[in-house]
Design a protein around this motif. Structure first.
Motif, PDB file in Angstrom:
ATOM      1  N   ASP A  84       0.826  -1.214   0.000  1.00  0.00           N
ATOM      2  CA  ASP A  84       0.000   0.000   0.000  1.00  0.00           C
ATOM      3  C   ASP A  84       0.859   1.262   0.000  1.00  0.00           C
ATOM      4  N   PRO A 189     -12.472  -5.415   5.115  1.00  0.00           N
ATOM      5  CA  PRO A 189     -11.117  -5.970   4.991  1.00  0.00           C
ATOM      6  C   PRO A 189     -10.526  -6.417   6.323  1.00  0.00           C
ATOM      7  N   HIS A 193      -5.391  -7.495   4.154  1.00  0.00           N
ATOM      8  CA  HIS A 193      -5.844  -7.016   2.847  1.00  0.00           C
ATOM      9  C   HIS A 193      -5.020  -5.810   2.400  1.00  0.00           C
ATOM     10  N   LYS A 195      -5.209  -2.451   1.089  1.00  0.00           N
ATOM     11  CA  LYS A 195      -6.250  -1.413   1.023  1.00  0.00           C
ATOM     12  C   LYS A 195      -6.267  -0.726  -0.346  1.00  0.00           C
ATOM     13  N   LYS A 199     -10.385  -0.351  -3.536  1.00  0.00           N
ATOM     14  CA  LYS A 199     -11.183   0.858  -3.762  1.00  0.00           C
ATOM     15  C   LYS A 199     -12.411   0.579  -4.627  1.00  0.00           C
ATOM     16  N   GLU A 206      -9.077   4.644  -0.872  1.00  0.00           N
ATOM     17  CA  GLU A 206      -8.112   3.563  -0.667  1.00  0.00           C
ATOM     18  C   GLU A 206      -7.276   3.731   0.611  1.00  0.00           C
TER      19      GLU A 206
END
Length: 208
Positions: A84, A189, A193, A195, A199, A206
């Motif tokens: 992320d 989530p 997960h 992120k 989305k 997000e």
């Protein structure tokens, strides 16, 4: 031995070869895992090694043990949080550099050629390297690395399934199957997960 084209491919590149590949760039959950491998000794048993995507899960598990015996192996992981933060491509390169570093700590191989699967060379890696398109179908070392990465990542997701049984990670391994998407919408989530991948599914920012 002559009929193993993957082994011949590596021999033509020289003796000091490390194969690198990854698993898990596409899933919605779990880490991206990379493996780096260097052949110790070749045997006829290794002729079964091929691109991990072309092998059944059962066969990958069996070959995993053979590879661990016949190759020096390093594994590198980039977490969902790192994915992320720096995006999946950069996280993949990070995992690859970590795998190479772990392997080099074992074998002390400085003057080696890295054969990496795909279109891109590994960013921020200073040593000799060559990107091999569809390398897991051409190079024995890359194919072996693909199996180590895939099996390692699958085992991580099976372990995570015990923490989050509703998500059935042991079945889809974090990929965006219909069942996985449905439970995501229902329950939201988990900490594993990605992120930034959710989305469109969750219709949220997000970063939330």
């Amino acid at each position: 031995m002559e009929n193993n084209l993957l082994y011949q491919f590596d021999l033509e590149k020289g003796k000091e070869i490390i194969g690198v590949d990854e698993a898990g760039r596409g899933p919605l959950a779990g880490p991206v895992v990379a493996a780096a491998v260097k052949l110790k000794s070749y045997s006829e048993e290794l002729q079964e090694i091929n691109d991990s995507k072309k092998l059944t899960e059962k066969k990958r598990e069996r070959l995993f043990d053979k590879i661990m015996e016949s190759f020096e192996v390093g594994v590198g992981i980039a977490t969902p949080q790192e994915i992320d933060e720096i995006n999946i491509l950069n996280a993949t390169f990070l995992a690859m550099r970590r795998a190479i570093e772990e392997l080099k700590n074992k074998v002390g191989a400085d003057d080696v050629l890295i054969l990496v699967d795909g279109n891109f060379k590994i960013r921020e890696y200073e040593g000799k390297q060559e990107a091999v398109i569809k390398g897991d179908a051409k190079s024995l070392a890359i194919a072996a690395a693909s199996i180590i990465a895939k099996v390692t990542r699958d085992r991580i997701l099976v372990n995570e399934a015990e923490k989050y049984p509703e998500y059935n990670f042991e079945k889809h391994k974090g990929y965006g199957t219909k069942a996985h998407r449905e439970v995501l919408i229902k329950l939201g989530p988990t900490p594993i997960h990605r992120k930034s991948f959710l989305k469109k599914i969750l219709g949220t920012d997000e970063n939330n």
